[in-house]
Design a protein around this motif. Structure first.
Motif, short mmCIF file in Angstrom:
data_model
loop_
_atom_site.label_atom_id
_atom_site.label_comp_id
_atom_site.label_asym_id
_atom_site.label_seq_id
_atom_site.Cartn_x
_atom_site.Cartn_y
_atom_site.Cartn_z
N GLU A 122 0.71 -1.35 0.00
CA GLU A 122 0.12 0.16 0.03
C GLU A 122 0.95 1.36 -0.07
OE1 GLU A 122 -2.97 -0.30 2.99
OE2 GLU A 122 -3.89 -2.13 2.41
N LYS A 123 0.02 2.20 -0.27
CA LYS A 123 0.99 3.49 -0.72
C LYS A 123 0.74 4.43 0.56
CE LYS A 123 1.27 7.43 -3.86
NZ LYS A 123 0.31 8.14 -5.06
N ILE A 124 1.82 4.79 1.32
CA ILE A 124 1.85 5.44 2.56
C ILE A 124 2.40 6.67 2.56
CG2 ILE A 124 2.64 5.16 5.16
CD1 ILE A 124 0.81 2.89 4.21
N GLN A 125 1.84 7.61 3.03
CA GLN A 125 2.34 9.14 3.08
C GLN A 125 3.40 9.29 3.76
OE1 GLN A 125 1.33 11.35 0.70
NE2 GLN A 125 -0.35 10.23 0.13
N CYS A 126 4.45 9.98 3.47
CA CYS A 126 5.47 10.10 4.45
C CYS A 126 6.17 11.65 3.88
CB CYS A 126 6.73 9.19 4.31
SG CYS A 126 7.49 9.21 2.52
N ASP A 127 7.32 12.19 4.81
CA ASP A 127 8.01 13.49 4.57
C ASP A 127 8.62 13.27 3.20
OD1 ASP A 127 7.09 14.40 6.99
OD2 ASP A 127 9.23 13.72 8.00
N PRO A 128 8.50 14.43 2.40
CA PRO A 128 9.33 14.57 1.18
C PRO A 128 10.66 14.13 1.05
CG PRO A 128 8.24 16.56 1.64
CD PRO A 128 8.20 15.92 3.17
N TYR A 129 11.21 13.53 0.08
CA TYR A 129 12.23 13.02 -0.06
C TYR A 129 12.66 12.85 -1.62
CZ TYR A 129 10.36 8.28 -1.10
OH TYR A 129 9.92 7.24 -1.70
N GLU A 130 14.07 12.74 -1.78
CA GLU A 130 14.54 12.85 -3.10
C GLU A 130 14.90 11.40 -3.58
OE1 GLU A 130 17.80 15.39 -4.25
OE2 GLU A 130 16.30 17.26 -4.02
N TYR A 131 14.32 11.06 -4.78
CA TYR A 131 14.50 9.64 -5.22
C TYR A 131 15.12 9.84 -6.62
CZ TYR A 131 13.15 5.36 -7.30
OH TYR A 131 13.18 4.01 -8.25
N ILE A 132 16.19 9.19 -6.89
CA ILE A 132 16.49 8.92 -8.41
C ILE A 132 16.15 7.75 -9.26
CG2 ILE A 132 18.94 8.88 -9.85
CD1 ILE A 132 20.19 10.01 -7.41
N SER A 133 15.40 7.97 -10.21
CA SER A 133 14.69 7.05 -11.13
C SER A 133 15.65 6.09 -11.78
CB SER A 133 13.68 7.60 -11.94
OG SER A 133 14.26 8.22 -12.96
N GLU A 134 15.35 5.14 -12.27
CA GLU A 134 16.32 4.33 -13.17
C GLU A 134 16.67 5.13 -14.48
OE1 GLU A 134 14.37 0.67 -14.06
OE2 GLU A 134 14.23 0.00 -11.96
N SER A 135 16.08 6.08 -14.98
CA SER A 135 16.31 7.05 -16.12
C SER A 135 17.46 8.23 -15.57
CB SER A 135 15.28 7.33 -16.76
OG SER A 135 14.29 8.40 -15.87
N GLY A 136 17.62 8.13 -14.14
CA GLY A 136 18.71 9.14 -13.73
C GLY A 136 17.94 10.43 -13.59
N ASP A 137 16.60 10.59 -13.49
CA ASP A 137 15.80 11.78 -13.29
C ASP A 137 15.57 11.80 -11.44
OD1 ASP A 137 15.40 12.55 -15.76
OD2 ASP A 137 13.40 11.28 -15.87
N THR A 138 15.95 13.10 -11.03
CA THR A 138 15.70 13.20 -9.53
C THR A 138 14.35 13.75 -9.41
OG1 THR A 138 18.00 13.91 -9.53
CG2 THR A 138 16.49 14.19 -7.71
N LEU A 139 13.60 12.96 -8.62
CA LEU A 139 12.05 12.97 -8.34
C LEU A 139 11.92 13.50 -6.88
CD1 LEU A 139 10.65 10.08 -10.28
CD2 LEU A 139 10.71 12.41 -10.94
N THR A 140 11.13 14.23 -6.49
CA THR A 140 10.53 14.47 -5.16
C THR A 140 9.38 13.58 -4.75
OG1 THR A 140 11.55 16.62 -4.81
CG2 THR A 140 10.29 16.17 -3.06
N LEU A 141 9.61 12.70 -3.73
CA LEU A 141 8.33 11.89 -3.54
C LEU A 141 7.82 12.45 -2.14
CD1 LEU A 141 9.38 8.45 -4.94
CD2 LEU A 141 8.21 10.16 -6.04
#
Length: 113
Positions: free
Chosen positions: A69-88
């Motif tokens: 299940e999808k759980i809300q949390c504090d924002p964090y940065e994630y680097i995708s397999e394509s190299g894009d930096t996302l804030t989740l």
């Protein structure tokens, strides 16, 4: 149901090594926000374990009751397999609803006089 699809080594902030199981949920059809086309995916998450590497290898393919299940949390940065930096602002978590199901089916003790 979730399936153990793999395991990975991770390192704690203190430098200690441990293993996590990679769990995968069932296949789901999802509509792309950018193209509007349908595609298939499956949710995944990792769960820490006390197992050794041999045990982790041996339980790949095992299934357990529960969901991812999808759980809300504090924002964090994630680097995708394509190299894009996302804030989740969410993470995926294994939820075993066995205790919920048991609680729903429990009958309270009644005092017999």
């Amino acid at each position: 149901m979730v399936t153990v699809s793999d395991y990975k080594k991770r390192i704690t902030q203190e430098g200690d090594e441990f293993l996590v199981l990679i769990l995968q949920g069932g296949v789901e059809a999802v509509k792309s926000n950018t193209t509007g086309k349908m595609y298939f995916t499956a949710k995944q998450c990792s769960v820490p374990t006390t197992f050794d590497e041999l045990t982790c290898q041996s339980i790949i393919g095992s299934q357990f009751p529960g969901t991812i299940e999808k759980i809300q949390c504090d924002p964090y940065e994630y680097i995708s397999e394509s190299g894009d930096t996302l804030t989740l602002e969410h993470r995926w978590q294994y939820v075993d609803n066995t205790e919920e199901m048991i609680a729903e089916h429990l009958v309270e003790d009644v005092e017999v006089i």
